[in-house]
Scaffold this motif. Sequence first.
Motif, PDB file in Angstrom:
ATOM      1  N   THR A   1      -3.799  -5.019  -8.145  1.00 45.88           N
ATOM      2  CA  THR A   1      -4.705  -3.968  -7.678  1.00 45.88           C
ATOM      3  C   THR A   1      -6.002  -4.118  -8.474  1.00 45.88           C
ATOM      4  OG1 THR A   1      -4.100  -2.284  -9.317  1.00 45.88           O
ATOM      5  CG2 THR A   1      -2.679  -2.489  -7.374  1.00 45.88           C
ATOM      6  N   GLN A   2      -6.950  -3.245  -8.227  1.00 44.93           N
ATOM      7  CA  GLN A   2      -8.220  -3.338  -8.954  1.00 44.93           C
ATOM      8  C   GLN A   2      -8.059  -3.029 -10.440  1.00 44.93           C
ATOM      9  OE1 GLN A   2     -10.987  -0.780  -6.890  1.00 44.93           O
ATOM     10  NE2 GLN A   2     -11.300  -2.246  -5.217  1.00 44.93           N
ATOM     11  N   SER A   3      -6.926  -2.385 -10.807  1.00 39.08           N
ATOM     12  CA  SER A   3      -6.775  -1.990 -12.214  1.00 39.08           C
ATOM     13  C   SER A   3      -5.533  -2.541 -12.903  1.00 39.08           C
ATOM     14  CB  SER A   3      -6.737  -0.458 -12.317  1.00 39.08           C
ATOM     15  OG  SER A   3      -5.656   0.057 -11.548  1.00 39.08           O
ATOM     16  N   SER A   4      -4.555  -3.037 -12.139  1.00 38.98           N
ATOM     17  CA  SER A   4      -3.316  -3.466 -12.782  1.00 38.98           C
ATOM     18  C   SER A   4      -2.503  -4.369 -11.853  1.00 38.98           C
ATOM     19  CB  SER A   4      -2.476  -2.243 -13.182  1.00 38.98           C
ATOM     20  OG  SER A   4      -2.112  -1.509 -12.025  1.00 38.98           O
TER      21      SER A   4
ATOM     22  N   ASN B   1       0.807  -1.220   0.000  1.00 36.29           N
ATOM     23  CA  ASN B   1       0.000   0.000   0.000  1.00 36.29           C
ATOM     24  C   ASN B   1       0.841   1.272   0.000  1.00 36.29           C
ATOM     25  OD1 ASN B   1      -2.714  -0.860  -0.133  1.00 36.29           O
ATOM     26  ND2 ASN B   1      -2.643  -1.514   2.010  1.00 36.29           N
ATOM     27  N   GLN B   2       2.118   1.139   0.272  1.00 33.60           N
ATOM     28  CA  GLN B   2       3.003   2.298   0.180  1.00 33.60           C
ATOM     29  C   GLN B   2       3.191   2.727  -1.273  1.00 33.60           C
ATOM     30  OE1 GLN B   2       4.254   3.897   2.919  1.00 33.60           O
ATOM     31  NE2 GLN B   2       3.066   2.420   4.146  1.00 33.60           N
ATOM     32  N   PHE B   3       2.995   1.767  -2.194  1.00 33.07           N
ATOM     33  CA  PHE B   3       3.253   2.036  -3.611  1.00 33.07           C
ATOM     34  C   PHE B   3       1.973   2.160  -4.446  1.00 33.07           C
ATOM     35  CE2 PHE B   3       6.983  -0.156  -1.956  1.00 33.07           C
ATOM     36  CZ  PHE B   3       8.024   0.641  -2.423  1.00 33.07           C
ATOM     37  N   ALA B   4       0.850   1.674  -3.923  1.00 34.47           N
ATOM     38  CA  ALA B   4      -0.401   1.720  -4.683  1.00 34.47           C
ATOM     39  C   ALA B   4      -1.564   1.522  -3.719  1.00 34.47           C
ATOM     40  CB  ALA B   4      -0.423   0.634  -5.764  1.00 34.47           C
ATOM     41  N   THR B   5      -2.760   1.799  -4.194  1.00 37.48           N
ATOM     42  CA  THR B   5      -3.963   1.602  -3.384  1.00 37.48           C
ATOM     43  C   THR B   5      -4.816   0.503  -3.998  1.00 37.48           C
ATOM     44  OG1 THR B   5      -5.094   3.330  -4.654  1.00 37.48           O
ATOM     45  CG2 THR B   5      -3.977   4.001  -2.618  1.00 37.48           C
ATOM     46  N   ALA B   6      -5.841   0.134  -3.284  1.00 38.43           N
ATOM     47  CA  ALA B   6      -6.793  -0.882  -3.755  1.00 38.43           C
ATOM     48  C   ALA B   6      -6.109  -2.195  -4.093  1.00 38.43           C
ATOM     49  CB  ALA B   6      -7.579  -0.357  -4.963  1.00 38.43           C
ATOM     50  N   ILE B   7      -5.232  -2.663  -3.193  1.00 35.10           N
ATOM     51  CA  ILE B   7      -4.552  -3.944  -3.381  1.00 35.10           C
ATOM     52  C   ILE B   7      -5.557  -5.068  -3.177  1.00 35.10           C
ATOM     53  CG2 ILE B   7      -2.654  -5.417  -2.636  1.00 35.10           C
ATOM     54  CD1 ILE B   7      -1.735  -2.725  -3.740  1.00 35.10           C
ATOM     55  N   THR B   8      -5.606  -6.004  -4.101  1.00 39.05           N
ATOM     56  CA  THR B   8      -6.559  -7.112  -3.985  1.00 39.05           C
ATOM     57  C   THR B   8      -5.900  -8.457  -3.720  1.00 39.05           C
ATOM     58  OG1 THR B   8      -6.528  -7.473  -6.386  1.00 39.05           O
ATOM     59  CG2 THR B   8      -8.202  -5.957  -5.512  1.00 39.05           C
ATOM     60  N   ARG B   9      -4.659  -8.631  -4.178  1.00 40.87           N
ATOM     61  CA  ARG B   9      -4.030  -9.957  -4.050  1.00 40.87           C
ATOM     62  C   ARG B   9      -2.520  -9.830  -4.152  1.00 40.87           C
ATOM     63  NH1 ARG B   9      -6.228 -11.806  -8.046  1.00 40.87           N
ATOM     64  NH2 ARG B   9      -4.531 -12.105  -9.543  1.00 40.87           N
ATOM     65  N   ILE B  10      -1.804 -10.678  -3.390  1.00 40.50           N
ATOM     66  CA  ILE B  10      -0.343 -10.727  -3.457  1.00 40.50           C
ATOM     67  C   ILE B  10       0.094 -12.184  -3.512  1.00 40.50           C
ATOM     68  CG2 ILE B  10       1.843 -10.113  -2.338  1.00 40.50           C
ATOM     69  CD1 ILE B  10       0.424  -7.835  -0.930  1.00 40.50           C
ATOM     70  N   ASN B  11       0.907 -12.503  -4.517  1.00 41.54           N
ATOM     71  CA  ASN B  11       1.407 -13.870  -4.669  1.00 41.54           C
ATOM     72  C   ASN B  11       2.920 -13.843  -4.886  1.00 41.54           C
ATOM     73  OD1 ASN B  11      -1.544 -14.077  -6.304  1.00 41.54           O
ATOM     74  ND2 ASN B  11      -1.120 -15.665  -4.783  1.00 41.54           N
ATOM     75  N   ARG B  12       3.583 -14.892  -4.438  1.00 38.38           N
ATOM     76  CA  ARG B  12       5.023 -14.996  -4.673  1.00 38.38           C
ATOM     77  C   ARG B  12       5.272 -15.123  -6.180  1.00 38.38           C
ATOM     78  NH1 ARG B  12       9.422 -15.721  -1.638  1.00 38.38           N
ATOM     79  NH2 ARG B  12       8.168 -15.910   0.253  1.00 38.38           N
ATOM     80  N   LEU B  13       6.367 -14.526  -6.640  1.00 32.54           N
ATOM     81  CA  LEU B  13       6.678 -14.505  -8.069  1.00 32.54           C
ATOM     82  C   LEU B  13       8.096 -14.989  -8.299  1.00 32.54           C
ATOM     83  CD1 LEU B  13       5.767 -13.583 -10.961  1.00 32.54           C
ATOM     84  CD2 LEU B  13       6.760 -11.344 -10.416  1.00 32.54           C
ATOM     85  N   GLY B  14       8.267 -15.962  -9.196  1.00 35.63           N
ATOM     86  CA  GLY B  14       9.597 -16.423  -9.588  1.00 35.63           C
ATOM     87  C   GLY B  14      10.266 -17.302  -8.548  1.00 35.63           C
ATOM     88  N   ASN B  15      11.521 -17.637  -8.847  1.00 40.16           N
ATOM     89  CA  ASN B  15      12.286 -18.530  -7.969  1.00 40.16           C
ATOM     90  C   ASN B  15      13.698 -18.011  -7.745  1.00 40.16           C
ATOM     91  OD1 ASN B  15      13.290 -18.954 -10.520  1.00 40.16           O
ATOM     92  ND2 ASN B  15      12.949 -21.161 -10.562  1.00 40.16           N
ATOM     93  N   GLY B  16      13.832 -16.700  -7.645  1.00 34.80           N
ATOM     94  CA  GLY B  16      15.144 -16.088  -7.450  1.00 34.80           C
ATOM     95  C   GLY B  16      15.811 -16.542  -6.166  1.00 34.80           C
ATOM     96  N   LEU B  17      17.147 -16.573  -6.196  1.00 39.59           N
ATOM     97  CA  LEU B  17      17.907 -17.049  -5.036  1.00 39.59           C
ATOM     98  C   LEU B  17      18.315 -15.922  -4.094  1.00 39.59           C
ATOM     99  CD1 LEU B  17      20.320 -19.631  -6.748  1.00 39.59           C
ATOM    100  CD2 LEU B  17      18.100 -20.046  -5.667  1.00 39.59           C
ATOM    101  N   ILE B  18      18.049 -14.662  -4.452  1.00 41.15           N
ATOM    102  CA  ILE B  18      18.546 -13.552  -3.643  1.00 41.15           C
ATOM    103  C   ILE B  18      17.398 -12.742  -3.026  1.00 41.15           C
ATOM    104  CG2 ILE B  18      20.025 -11.516  -3.595  1.00 41.15           C
ATOM    105  CD1 ILE B  18      21.498 -14.145  -4.146  1.00 41.15           C
ATOM    106  N   ASN B  19      16.657 -11.994  -3.833  1.00 38.98           N
ATOM    107  CA  ASN B  19      15.573 -11.161  -3.315  1.00 38.98           C
ATOM    108  C   ASN B  19      14.273 -11.949  -3.184  1.00 38.98           C
ATOM    109  OD1 ASN B  19      17.247  -8.866  -3.328  1.00 38.98           O
ATOM    110  ND2 ASN B  19      16.730  -8.393  -5.450  1.00 38.98           N
ATOM    111  N   ASP B  20      13.367 -11.447  -2.336  1.00 37.40           N
ATOM    112  CA  ASP B  20      12.009 -12.010  -2.233  1.00 37.40           C
ATOM    113  C   ASP B  20      11.103 -11.181  -3.130  1.00 37.40           C
ATOM    114  OD1 ASP B  20      12.655 -13.968  -0.263  1.00 37.40           O
ATOM    115  OD2 ASP B  20      12.705 -12.380   1.238  1.00 37.40           O
ATOM    116  N   THR B  21      10.431 -11.840  -4.069  1.00 34.07           N
ATOM    117  CA  THR B  21       9.685 -11.131  -5.109  1.00 34.07           C
ATOM    118  C   THR B  21       8.222 -11.559  -5.104  1.00 34.07           C
ATOM    119  OG1 THR B  21      11.688 -11.065  -6.461  1.00 34.07           O
ATOM    120  CG2 THR B  21       9.615 -10.582  -7.566  1.00 34.07           C
ATOM    121  N   TYR B  22       7.330 -10.572  -5.258  1.00 33.90           N
ATOM    122  CA  TYR B  22       5.890 -10.830  -5.206  1.00 33.90           C
ATOM    123  C   TYR B  22       5.196 -10.085  -6.343  1.00 33.90           C
ATOM    124  CZ  TYR B  22       7.274 -12.144  -0.474  1.00 33.90           C
ATOM    125  OH  TYR B  22       7.907 -12.722   0.595  1.00 33.90           O
TER     126      TYR B  22
END
Length: 345
Positions: free
Chosen positions: A34-37, A9-30
Motif C-alpha cells: 500500500t502507500q504506507s505499508s 481492497n477488502q483489507f486495505a486501501t491505496a493498494i499500489t502493487r501485488i506480487n507472489r510471495l514464497g513457494n508454498g505447496l498449499i495456499n496461494d500467497t501474495y
Amino acid sequence: MNTLFPIANQFATAITRINRLGNGLINDTYLVATQSSFFVLQRINRTVFPAPEKIMVNLTALNQHIAQKVSASVRLQIPEILKTADNDVLYLDENRDCWRALSFIVNTESIDAIGAVSDAEQVGYALGHFHRLISDLNPLILHDTLPGFHIAPEYLKHYQHVLQRSIKPIRYCAEFITRFRHIADDLEAAKQQGLLSLRVIHGDPKLNNFLFDRHSKKIVSIIDLDTVKPGLVHYDIGDCVRSCCYSAEPVGFDLDICAALLKSYLAEVGSFFTEHDYHYLYPAIRLIPFELGVRFYTDYLEGNRYFKVTEPEQNLQRAIDQFLLCECIMRQESAIKNMIVRLKQ
C-alpha cells in the motif's frame, strides 16, 4: 495480478502493487504493497482446509495467548490478523474462494537450506521457544484444522487403498514402504499408551517457515500457522530436523546440523520435557521422512491432487528423496541416539 486488487481492497486501501510471495505447496500467497505499508494476502486452499474459519479461530486463540505473556519473555513475532472493512477475518469472493490477510514482518527473509551451524542453532531455539510459549495453552480449546494430519498409520491405510487400484506402482517406493511400515505407528502408539502428551503444535515447521532478520541473522518470527492444532510436539521436531538436516545430490543427513538444532531446542523445552519425550526423539526423526515419502508417493499414484507440481513425476521424485533420507537416518541410528543422550545430560 490485476484481478487481486479488488480482493486486497477488502483489507486495505491505496493498494499500489501485488506480487507472489514464497513457494508454498498449499495456499496461494501474495505480498501486497500500500502507500504506507505491506501485508500478506492468502487464498486458503479449501481442498486441504475445508473449514477456514476454524483456522482463524485457532490463530486468534494463539495470538491472544502469546499477547498475555510478559513482553520481555516473548522473542518471536506472530503475524497479526487483519480484518476486512466489514470487520471479518475472512473474505469470500465471487468464485467462493476464501481469502485472509496477515501483517507482514518487515526486514526479514526465509531460507531454503541451512548455510551455517548458526542457522540450525537459531531454528532449534525458535521452535523450542515457540513450544515453550504455548506449552500452557490448552490443546483441547483448539480446532483440529487438518484431521488425520501427521497420523502416519492413516496415511499408510490410504496408500494401501490407492495401491490396490494403481496401474503404475514404483518398485523402490513400494518395497521401501512394505519393509518399514512397522515404524508408522511409533508415535501414535506412544500417545495411546499415555507416554506422549497431547500439546499444541505448529504442524509444519519446515525451514522456510522461520523468518530471519536480514541484519542480525537471528530468527524473529515463525509463520504458516494454519496447521497449529492439538498434536505431538515430536511431529514438529521430526519435520523441522528433516527439513534442516537434508542434503541433496547425493541425499544425506547432516549430523552436525542435527546436533546444533537439538541442542538449542532442548535448552528451551527442558522445563516440560519428560523422559518419554526424550526417548521418542529418534523415532520422530526417523518417522517424518517416511511419512512424507508415503504422502508424496500416494499423491503421485493418485495423479498429484494434493501437492503442487510443475511436472508429472515431481511427487515421485520427492517421495524417493524422502525414503533415501529415511535410509540415511536409520544408518546413523546409534550416532543420533548417542547424541540425544549427551544433549540430555
